[in-house]
Design a protein around this motif. Sequence first.
Motif, PDB file in Angstrom:
ATOM      1  N   PHE A 178       1.329  -1.191   0.117  1.00 37.54           N
ATOM      2  CA  PHE A 178      -0.125   0.166   0.100  1.00 37.54           C
ATOM      3  C   PHE A 178       0.521   1.725   0.153  1.00 37.54           C
ATOM      4  CE2 PHE A 178      -1.940  -3.711   2.586  1.00 37.54           C
ATOM      5  CZ  PHE A 178      -3.420  -3.701   1.973  1.00 37.54           C
ATOM      6  N   HIS A 179       0.906   1.910  -1.285  1.00 41.94           N
ATOM      7  CA  HIS A 179       1.467   2.928  -1.254  1.00 41.94           C
ATOM      8  C   HIS A 179       1.194   4.864  -0.508  1.00 41.94           C
ATOM      9  CE1 HIS A 179       3.780   0.711  -3.451  1.00 41.94           C
ATOM     10  NE2 HIS A 179       2.706   0.692  -4.453  1.00 41.94           N
ATOM     11  N   ILE A 234      -1.339   0.362   8.055  1.00 39.38           N
ATOM     12  CA  ILE A 234      -0.723  -1.665   7.569  1.00 39.38           C
ATOM     13  C   ILE A 234      -0.125  -1.145   5.971  1.00 39.38           C
ATOM     14  CG2 ILE A 234      -1.010  -3.425   6.158  1.00 39.38           C
ATOM     15  CD1 ILE A 234      -3.297  -3.717   8.368  1.00 39.38           C
ATOM     16  N   ARG A 235       1.254  -1.405   6.096  1.00 43.42           N
ATOM     17  CA  ARG A 235       2.459  -1.085   4.751  1.00 43.42           C
ATOM     18  C   ARG A 235       1.945  -2.141   3.443  1.00 43.42           C
ATOM     19  NH1 ARG A 235       8.038  -0.470   6.227  1.00 43.42           N
ATOM     20  NH2 ARG A 235       7.195   1.106   7.456  1.00 43.42           N
ATOM     21  N   ARG A 236       2.049  -2.778   3.810  1.00 43.94           N
ATOM     22  CA  ARG A 236       2.067  -4.726   3.666  1.00 43.94           C
ATOM     23  C   ARG A 236       1.355  -5.453   3.620  1.00 43.94           C
ATOM     24  NH1 ARG A 236       6.772  -8.664   2.455  1.00 43.94           N
ATOM     25  NH2 ARG A 236       6.030  -9.608   0.468  1.00 43.94           N
ATOM     26  N   HIS A 237       0.738  -6.517   3.399  1.00 45.57           N
ATOM     27  CA  HIS A 237      -0.177  -7.818   3.398  1.00 45.57           C
ATOM     28  C   HIS A 237       0.061  -8.839   2.363  1.00 45.57           C
ATOM     29  CE1 HIS A 237      -3.027  -9.590   6.090  1.00 45.57           C
ATOM     30  NE2 HIS A 237      -3.575  -9.866   5.621  1.00 45.57           N
ATOM     31  N   ALA A 238       0.439  -9.780   2.817  1.00 46.36           N
ATOM     32  CA  ALA A 238       0.668 -10.749   2.111  1.00 46.36           C
ATOM     33  C   ALA A 238       0.243 -12.164   2.327  1.00 46.36           C
ATOM     34  CB  ALA A 238       2.487 -11.514   1.505  1.00 46.36           C
ATOM     35  N   ALA A 239      -0.007 -13.026   1.526  1.00 46.79           N
ATOM     36  CA  ALA A 239      -0.536 -14.491   2.358  1.00 46.79           C
ATOM     37  C   ALA A 239      -0.769 -15.515   1.192  1.00 46.79           C
ATOM     38  CB  ALA A 239      -1.986 -14.723   2.751  1.00 46.79           C
TER      39      ALA A 239
END
Length: 287
Positions: free
Chosen positions: A93-94, A237-242
């Motif tokens: 997320f920028h 939250i800057r990044r979210h990965a799964a």
Amino acid sequence: MIDYEKVMAMRKDGLRYSYTDRDVMLYACGIGMGADPMEENELAFVNEATATVRPLKVVPTFASVAAWGAEPGTSREMGLTGVVLDGERDITFHKPLPTAANITADVSILGVYDKGKDTGAVIRLRTVLKDSDGLALATLVSSYFAVADGGFGGPCGAQPKAHDVPSRSPDQVIDIPTRRDQALIYRLCGDRYALHSEPQFARRAGYAQPILHGMCTYGITCRAILQTYAGYEPVAIRRHAARFSAPVVPGDIVTLELWKDGNVISFQAKVKERGVTVIKNGISVLT
């Protein structure tokens, strides 16, 4: 059959989309927020009508549906012949997502991996969402598994290494229940694939009943980060990965195990009643 060179060259830029606060609130409801009408923290994501003025908040993973359907080409153009399943999602997320916007999406292929004739193929895409000024809002990296399309002669190549969760006991464990009708709500955010809504279709696909969208489960894991380590602030939250490892059945209780190391939150998700892990290798990076 997949034509490797043709697929690798595929891209589309400047695809136009728009959304309103209704879409933002529908997404939040779709991942189960607002189930308790007295929970003020979650109401901030699903209710714009307040006695005390406050801004409507946008769940960061709304980025996954803000430009639903943005693809560099159709399945037929890519040479895909069978079932295609979600494998992974990684969003950076920028900027904070506005509650309503006109946006564009630039979509390109990052890689196509041949896992073998009887094993399938993996396709990785990159989507960059931009605001009306052309500034990046979010970058999405998506991985899809094409079950029947291996053996096309392309590279088998190593994919990026998945994030490993810590071996110690989780720092927090929380349960998030899903509703029996949750897939029917979430499908209104864009993904109307019959596997999530039609019992007969689900049975033909090998499931006893319709299953929850993997991307809904992904949104649920973002909910978990918001309520535990982000103070319900999307900008945290800057990044979210799964990585998706098994489906959730609507009505399941999803158990999130979370580990905090500095600004890195590792997580995985299970359905204990059925003894399955539904999300693996989860990572959320805080600002």
